[in-house]
Motif scaffolding. Structure first.
Motif, PDB file in Angstrom:
ATOM      1  N   PRO A  46       8.514  -9.889  10.011  1.00 31.17           N
ATOM      2  CA  PRO A  46       8.867 -11.177   9.865  1.00 31.17           C
ATOM      3  C   PRO A  46       7.739 -11.983  10.331  1.00 31.17           C
ATOM      4  N   GLY A  47       7.445 -13.223   9.557  1.00 37.63           N
ATOM      5  CA  GLY A  47       6.435 -14.175  10.086  1.00 37.63           C
ATOM      6  C   GLY A  47       4.956 -13.979   9.511  1.00 37.63           C
ATOM      7  N   SER A  48       4.998 -12.811   8.904  1.00 39.05           N
ATOM      8  CA  SER A  48       3.706 -12.194   8.754  1.00 39.05           C
ATOM      9  C   SER A  48       2.629 -13.232   7.596  1.00 39.05           C
ATOM     10  N   GLU A  49       3.698 -13.826   6.838  1.00 41.15           N
ATOM     11  CA  GLU A  49       2.903 -14.822   5.894  1.00 41.15           C
ATOM     12  C   GLU A  49       2.036 -15.961   6.551  1.00 41.15           C
ATOM     13  N   VAL A  55      10.441  -0.431  14.472  1.00 42.11           N
ATOM     14  CA  VAL A  55       8.977  -0.916  14.260  1.00 42.11           C
ATOM     15  C   VAL A  55       8.863  -1.618  12.961  1.00 42.11           C
ATOM     16  N   ALA A  56       8.202  -2.656  12.669  1.00 47.11           N
ATOM     17  CA  ALA A  56       8.040  -2.950  11.269  1.00 47.11           C
ATOM     18  C   ALA A  56       7.175  -2.210  10.565  1.00 47.11           C
ATOM     19  N   PRO A  57       7.522  -1.592   9.445  1.00 49.01           N
ATOM     20  CA  PRO A  57       6.757  -0.721   8.664  1.00 49.01           C
ATOM     21  C   PRO A  57       5.354  -1.489   8.384  1.00 49.01           C
ATOM     22  N   TRP A  58       5.284  -2.713   7.874  1.00 50.70           N
ATOM     23  CA  TRP A  58       3.915  -3.270   7.523  1.00 50.70           C
ATOM     24  C   TRP A  58       3.842  -4.634   7.977  1.00 50.70           C
ATOM     25  N   THR A  59       2.690  -5.278   8.347  1.00 53.42           N
ATOM     26  CA  THR A  59       2.365  -6.549   8.468  1.00 53.42           C
ATOM     27  C   THR A  59       0.981  -6.671   7.560  1.00 53.42           C
ATOM     28  N   TYR A  60       0.658  -7.924   7.461  1.00 51.99           N
ATOM     29  CA  TYR A  60      -0.353  -8.330   6.581  1.00 51.99           C
ATOM     30  C   TYR A  60      -1.159  -9.580   7.199  1.00 51.99           C
ATOM     31  N   GLN A  61      -2.042  -9.958   6.677  1.00 48.81           N
ATOM     32  CA  GLN A  61      -2.993 -11.249   6.927  1.00 48.81           C
ATOM     33  C   GLN A  61      -2.548 -12.225   6.251  1.00 48.81           C
ATOM     34  N   GLY A  62      -1.358 -12.722   6.614  1.00 50.29           N
ATOM     35  CA  GLY A  62      -0.470 -13.790   5.597  1.00 50.29           C
ATOM     36  C   GLY A  62      -1.528 -15.102   5.107  1.00 50.29           C
ATOM     37  N   LYS A  63      -2.305 -15.506   6.152  1.00 44.16           N
ATOM     38  CA  LYS A  63      -3.098 -16.746   5.729  1.00 44.16           C
ATOM     39  C   LYS A  63      -3.976 -16.293   4.936  1.00 44.16           C
ATOM     40  N   TYR A  64      -4.555 -15.211   4.649  1.00 44.72           N
ATOM     41  CA  TYR A  64      -5.546 -14.563   3.603  1.00 44.72           C
ATOM     42  C   TYR A  64      -4.989 -13.761   2.880  1.00 44.72           C
ATOM     43  N   PRO A  65      -4.063 -13.916   1.783  1.00 47.21           N
ATOM     44  CA  PRO A  65      -3.460 -12.799   1.013  1.00 47.21           C
ATOM     45  C   PRO A  65      -4.373 -12.147   0.234  1.00 47.21           C
ATOM     46  N   GLU A  66      -5.631 -12.224   0.275  1.00 48.41           N
ATOM     47  CA  GLU A  66      -6.726 -11.177  -0.288  1.00 48.41           C
ATOM     48  C   GLU A  66      -6.470  -9.981   0.281  1.00 48.41           C
ATOM     49  N   TYR A  67      -6.242  -9.808   1.584  1.00 50.98           N
ATOM     50  CA  TYR A  67      -6.084  -8.619   2.232  1.00 50.98           C
ATOM     51  C   TYR A  67      -4.827  -7.840   1.461  1.00 50.98           C
ATOM     52  N   LEU A  68      -3.809  -8.175   0.886  1.00 54.00           N
ATOM     53  CA  LEU A  68      -2.900  -7.812   0.395  1.00 54.00           C
ATOM     54  C   LEU A  68      -3.153  -7.310  -1.071  1.00 54.00           C
ATOM     55  N   ASN A  69      -3.826  -7.993  -1.527  1.00 56.96           N
ATOM     56  CA  ASN A  69      -4.399  -7.683  -2.863  1.00 56.96           C
ATOM     57  C   ASN A  69      -5.109  -6.642  -3.050  1.00 56.96           C
ATOM     58  N   ASP A  70      -5.755  -6.067  -1.939  1.00 51.73           N
ATOM     59  CA  ASP A  70      -6.437  -4.819  -1.859  1.00 51.73           C
ATOM     60  C   ASP A  70      -5.553  -3.421  -2.289  1.00 51.73           C
ATOM     61  N   PRO A  71      -4.534  -3.220  -1.563  1.00 49.36           N
ATOM     62  CA  PRO A  71      -3.817  -2.212  -2.068  1.00 49.36           C
ATOM     63  C   PRO A  71      -2.965  -2.231  -3.398  1.00 49.36           C
ATOM     64  N   LEU A  72      -2.668  -3.806  -3.477  1.00 49.05           N
ATOM     65  CA  LEU A  72      -2.157  -3.904  -4.973  1.00 49.05           C
ATOM     66  C   LEU A  72      -2.970  -3.362  -6.101  1.00 49.05           C
ATOM     67  N   LEU A  73      -4.206  -4.241  -6.052  1.00 48.41           N
ATOM     68  CA  LEU A  73      -5.140  -3.798  -7.059  1.00 48.41           C
ATOM     69  C   LEU A  73      -5.687  -2.410  -7.137  1.00 48.41           C
ATOM     70  N   ALA A  74      -5.516  -1.565  -5.874  1.00 44.34           N
ATOM     71  CA  ALA A  74      -5.915  -0.109  -5.680  1.00 44.34           C
ATOM     72  C   ALA A  74      -4.998   0.621  -6.565  1.00 44.34           C
TER      73      ALA A  74
END
Length: 473
Positions: free
Chosen positions: A284-287, A220-239
């Motif tokens: 793969p391809g999440s971006e 199983v892939a450990p993570w995915t994210y909403q690649g077209k909207y990288p704001e989602y990935l900012n959230d854990p980074l900024l947290a």
């Protein structure tokens, strides 16, 4: 929430950068233009007679126009509040509009000073709050906040709200928006999947990496994210950065202090996100995935963890398979030296409601919000959308889903240890610069140091631009 329909949220969206939807607004007018006199005759500027039952002086016969952002939460919760309004003011007719492109629809009306009486200013392309405030287009909501609450006249409306809600709508010392949902951001996973494999949700980043290795071995892939909207990935980074650096780091970022984005906790947090990509822990391809596509892949078990705000469960209704049992965990800490505990949450209110200064029935707009932010209306929203409203105690006693239950538990566990960044609301160009840089970071096109350089350059540009109104905390 559909980025085309916070964070916040965001943010939804809350998701995309605030657009300058009020470009070309007419010369600023005075806020607080609600008249204090007038007969209770339904005229557009009248204030009705105040009483214990009508503390805001709502004229009974004046029509009320309500515009609601009809995104992932729908608008049934709003029509429920409108029905409660009509019970109190049976002489009023209500013009309800559920729309998605709020800025596009309402910009011309704000320019012409013919806005609705109350607006749910949410979604991509929403009206820019800072621009509206600087142009004098919004009513100061202090009178509403100091009015007796609908549930308990001995308590003011402001005293019924969760921590930070009033501050979230404050600009230049005045409250211009009131946010109806309470959003917490974290990492989501299927409790059923974790139980099946014997996985334990991690509280530190070191443990997260160890877990990711186990997950990957299971196919199983450990993570995915909403690649077209990288704001989602900012959230854990900024947290992670906020937990490591504490409130002073958050303030320095929001206050555009020199070198704020190059502080070590931010570099370390950016390094943590880069490490996910470097170790092959992203699907793969999440971006290239939209929010719906990445969340669907997660619901299908292709990835174990996805970052998102607490609207996720509502947005996945009808998509998530039975027995999935989604839950949200707080973002892990970077290390033992963190200034905030693991349970601290990136949390703020969203789904922003405004009362335009030039509304025909601003008293009715304020009263609609007093009704919406009451226990019955907020409880109905929670039942319909499995999402936490901004009204304290609104879900007490409710049998809730696994997702909403986990969010409620996380908010209760965090207590006073909640935090939020305000630069996204205050400075749209900076928000875009952060999103773009994080998108590049996740695809390994920039290093953490380059990520920080790019954002710092954007922040410095805004700090030096005398045409941009500055805010501080």
């Amino acid at each position: 929430m559909d980025p085309s329909s916070t964070r916040v949220v965001r943010r939804p969206s809350r998701r995309s950068v605030l657009q300058a939807a009020t470009i070309g607004l007419a010369a600023p007018v005075l806020t607080g233009c609600v008249t204090s006199g007038g007969d209770d005759d339904g005229s557009t500027s009248a204030k009705g007679r105040t009483s214990a039952e009508n503390p805001l002086g709502v004229p009974d016969k004046t029509p009320l126009e309500v515009v609601i952002f009809k995104g992932g939460y729908g608008d049934a919760y709003a029509t429920n509040a409108e029905a409660l309004y009509q019970q109190r003011y049976p002489g009023a007719t209500i013009d309800h509009k559920g729309i998605q492109k709020v800025g596009e629809a309402l910009q011309p009306r704000f320019v012409a000073d013919t806005p609705p009486d109350v607006v749910d200013n949410t979604g991509a392309g929403r009206l820019d709050l800072a621009t509206l405030v600087s142009a004098g287009k919004l009513t100061d909501l202090t009178e509403l906040l100091d009015a007796p609450s609908l549930d308990d006249p001995a308590r003011k409306v402001r005293d019924t709200l969760l921590p930070g809600v009033v501050e979230d709508g404050t600009l230049d010392g005045k409250v211009y928006s009131l946010n109806f949902t309470y959003t917490a951001w974290g990492l989501w996973y299927s409790k059923a999947l974790f139980d099946r494999h014997g996985w334990t949700y991690p509280t530190t980043w070191e443990a997260m990496l160890a877990l990711c290795a186990e997950i990957k071995k299971a196919g199983v892939a450990p993570w995915t994210y909403q690649g077209k909207y990288p704001e989602y990935l900012n959230d854990p980074l900024l947290a992670m950065a906020a937990k490591a650096g504490g409130p002073d780091l958050v303030k320095s970022v929001d206050n555009l202090q020199p070198g704020a984005w190059k502080q070590q906790p931010l570099l370390d947090a950016a390094g943590a996100i880069a490490e996910l990509a470097g170790r092959g822990y992203l699907l793969p391809g999440s971006e290239a995935l939209s929010h719906t596509e990445s969340q669907a892949a997660w619901s299908q078990g292709k990835a174990a963890i996805i970052p998102c705000g607490s609207w996720l469960e509502a947005e996945q209704k009808g998509i998530t398979p039975d027995g999935f049992d989604m839950v949200m965990g707080a973002v892990p800490t970077l290390g033992a030296g963190d200034k905030l505990p693991y349970g601290a949450l990136l949390a703020s209110s969203s789904e922003s409601f405004l009362v335009p200064a030039k509304a025909k029935n601003p008293r009715g707009g304020l009263e609609f919000l007093r009704i919406l932010f009451s226990q019955p209306a907020a409880r109905k929203f929670a039942e319909l959308n499995s999402t936490l409203p901004s009204v304290a105690g609104a879900t007490d006693g409710l049998t809730v889903s696994t997702g909403l239950g986990s969010v409620r538990s996380a908010v209760q566990a965090a207590g006073a240890n909640t935090f939020t960044y305000r630069f996204r609301t205050w400075y749209a160009p900076l928000a875009k610069a952060v999103d773009d840089a994080t998108g590049e970071l996740a695809t390994r096109r920039v290093t953490p140091a380059q990520w920080a350089d790019r954002i710092q350059q954007a922040a410095d540009g805004i700090a030096k631009d005398t045409t941009v109104a500055k805010y501080s905390r």
